[in-house]
Design an enzyme around this catalytic site. Structure first.
Site, mmCIF file in Angstrom:
data_model
loop_
_atom_site.group_PDB
_atom_site.id
_atom_site.type_symbol
_atom_site.label_atom_id
_atom_site.label_comp_id
_atom_site.label_asym_id
_atom_site.label_seq_id
_atom_site.Cartn_x
_atom_site.Cartn_y
_atom_site.Cartn_z
ATOM 1 N N THR A 171 0.922 -1.184 -0.061
ATOM 2 C CA THR A 171 -0.073 -0.114 0.178
ATOM 3 C C THR A 171 0.916 1.241 0.152
ATOM 4 O O THR A 171 2.004 1.233 0.290
ATOM 5 C CB THR A 171 -0.893 0.039 1.292
ATOM 6 O OG1 THR A 171 -0.032 0.328 2.512
ATOM 7 C CG2 THR A 171 -1.836 -1.285 1.760
ATOM 8 N N CYS A 172 0.395 2.501 0.063
ATOM 9 C CA CYS A 172 0.724 3.602 -0.327
ATOM 10 C C CYS A 172 1.184 4.395 1.202
ATOM 11 O O CYS A 172 1.625 5.367 1.249
ATOM 12 C CB CYS A 172 0.044 4.751 -0.825
ATOM 13 S SG CYS A 172 0.226 4.098 -2.745
ATOM 14 N N ASP A 173 0.865 3.414 2.084
ATOM 15 C CA ASP A 173 0.961 4.006 3.647
ATOM 16 C C ASP A 173 2.315 3.765 4.111
ATOM 17 O O ASP A 173 2.767 2.738 4.057
ATOM 18 C CB ASP A 173 -0.215 3.414 4.414
ATOM 19 C CG ASP A 173 0.032 3.739 5.831
ATOM 20 O OD1 ASP A 173 0.890 4.745 6.070
ATOM 21 O OD2 ASP A 173 -0.913 3.294 6.523
ATOM 22 N N ASN A 213 -6.379 0.403 0.091
ATOM 23 C CA ASN A 213 -5.644 0.578 -1.118
ATOM 24 C C ASN A 213 -6.031 -0.420 -2.161
ATOM 25 O O ASN A 213 -5.353 -0.565 -3.324
ATOM 26 C CB ASN A 213 -4.237 0.651 -1.036
ATOM 27 C CG ASN A 213 -3.538 1.895 -1.155
ATOM 28 O OD1 ASN A 213 -2.489 2.216 -0.948
ATOM 29 N ND2 ASN A 213 -4.248 3.162 -1.376
#
Ligand SMILES: *Cc1c(COP(=O)(O)O)cnc(C)c1O
Length: 397
Positions: free
Chosen positions: A345-347, A385
């Site tokens: 994910t982009c986290d 996501n």
């Protein structure tokens, strides 16, 4: 073991696992399918072995559905012979009732959504419940019409002992207060029981003996016999970096402690982790390597949430396979190089809390096979996501 106690004689369920792809080994799965998404591999023999261990328990074994509620996993637990399920919500009860008409659900959560006991009792015929306070007992009696065929367990809170994850600060009460509730239950005409949970991944068999002694003291204060005793879950999974005592120590210790109880209470246990941890391995692929950073197609919002829990120290056993030019997946020697491992994910938080020790040569396209990941992995995954691991296969016989 786990005799069917349903009133009528429903037919055993048909298991749909036959529809899943089958492979002789994880290696064969990787070679034949080259998966780019995470795959959960189910090992029927390991589910059977885990259930067989609990044949040493002198009572009914309930599978705690919260540990892994995936229908494919429930099917394996059912196929291994388990017919009792510890359920904590109407959704879990409906799932089990729909899928396994000959199985029995027990509603073992001490705090329930308003109306849940009413539906569980009247629609699903559930007769086992847990309380730890007057409010929940009043609500339960009101919702079931004070039904006489209820068995109501009082949850006592046990001391922090040998478990990695404690479950006694949220639920449970003292022996003196539990004794008072037991008397109320008896006066209401229901069958009184005692239950506890020593905490998850419990590495000390003695914790069960200590909790059983508290149950004995509770019954003593109440001055009534205990009709039923449910010793909860907590039995450990076989992780690395965790000294798991041999299983027979648990059952020997428990049997010895039970012998000190007056009367002959009906016994239950509620393992979650212990019935399903070893039965599932995860095949995850390295998407990218940047120096000592690896990016995988699965992370803490997917299968690895349990690693982030405070107090968690155990490590999953790992194997690394590298595809070679001839279409083979070559097992690499155990690695000793620490890598920081990120999820897809982009986290920024999507990183495993500890580095993984992996082969220095690991690269994009390689596979990390994470063993014994059946418990609290699938159950806690999200679709944050747009990543939601949900590919399944059967491996072995
Ligand atoms: C979570 C839970 C279980 C299962 O615990 P494990 O540690 O997975 O064995 C059993 N009973 C209750 C009431 C629970 O909350």
């Amino acid at each position: 073991m786990n005799d069917v106690t349903a009133r009528e004689k429903p037919k055993p369920a048909k298991i749909a696992a036959d529809t899943l792809p089958r492979f002789a080994s994880v290696q064969e799965l990787i070679e034949k399918t080259k998966p780019v998404l995470p795959v959960y591999c189910l090992f029927p023999e390991k589910f059977a072995d885990a259930a067989r261990r609990f044949q040493d328990f002198p009572g009914d074994t309930l599978y705690a559905v919260k540990a892994n509620p995936a229908p494919h996993v429930l099917d394996q637990v059912y196929a291994a012979g388990i017919r009792h399920f510890d359920t904590a919500s109407l959704a879990e009860i409906a799932l089990v009732r729909r899928r396994y008409p000959d199985a029995q659900c027990h509603f073992m959560a001490p705090v329930r959504i308003a109306g849940a006991a009413q539906t569980a009792f009247h629609r699903h015929g559930v007769t086992d419940y847990v309380v730890d306070c007057d409010f929940e007992l009043d609500k339960l009696l009101a919702e079931t019409g004070g039904a006489k065929d209820l068995r109501i367990f009082v949850r006592i809170s046990t001391p922090l002992g040998g478990a990695l994850l404690e479950l006694s600060s949220k639920f449970g009460t003292t022996p003196a207060d539990a004794a008072r509730l037991l008397k109320r239950i008896t006066e209401a005409g229901a069958t009184p029981g005692i239950t506890f949970h020593v905490g998850s991944q419990c590495l000390s068999p003695f914790s069960y003996a200590q909790a059983i002694e508290m149950a004995r003291r509770t019954a003593d204060i109440a001055g009534i016999g205990i009709a039923a005793l449910d010793i909860g879950g907590g039995f450990p999974g076989p992780y690395h970096n965790n000294d798991v005592p041999p299983y027979h120590w648990y059952f020997d210790t428990i049997r010895e402690a039970l012998a000190t109880l007056p009367g002959k209470p009906k016994l239950m246990c509620e393992p979650g982790r212990a019935l399903i941890a070893e039965g599932v391995s995860l095949v995850t692929q390295v998407i990218l390597r940047k120096d000592d950073k690896l990016y995988l197609n699965d992370g803490i919002y997917g299968s690895f949430d349990e690693l982030t829990l405070p107090g968690w120290t155990a490590d999953y056993p790992l194997r690394v396979f590298s595809p070679d030019g001839d279409g083979r997946a070559v097992l690499q020697p155990a690695g000793h190089t620490p890598f920081r491992v990120y999820g897809p994910t982009c986290d920024t938080l999507d990183v495993l809390p500890k580095p993984l020790m992996l082969p220095e040569t690991i690269k994009a396209g390689d596979y990390i096979v994470v063993d014994a990941i059946g418990a609290y992995s699938v159950a806690l995954r999200t679709n944050f996501n747009g990543f939601f691991p949900d590919e399944w296969a059967i491996v072995g016989n």
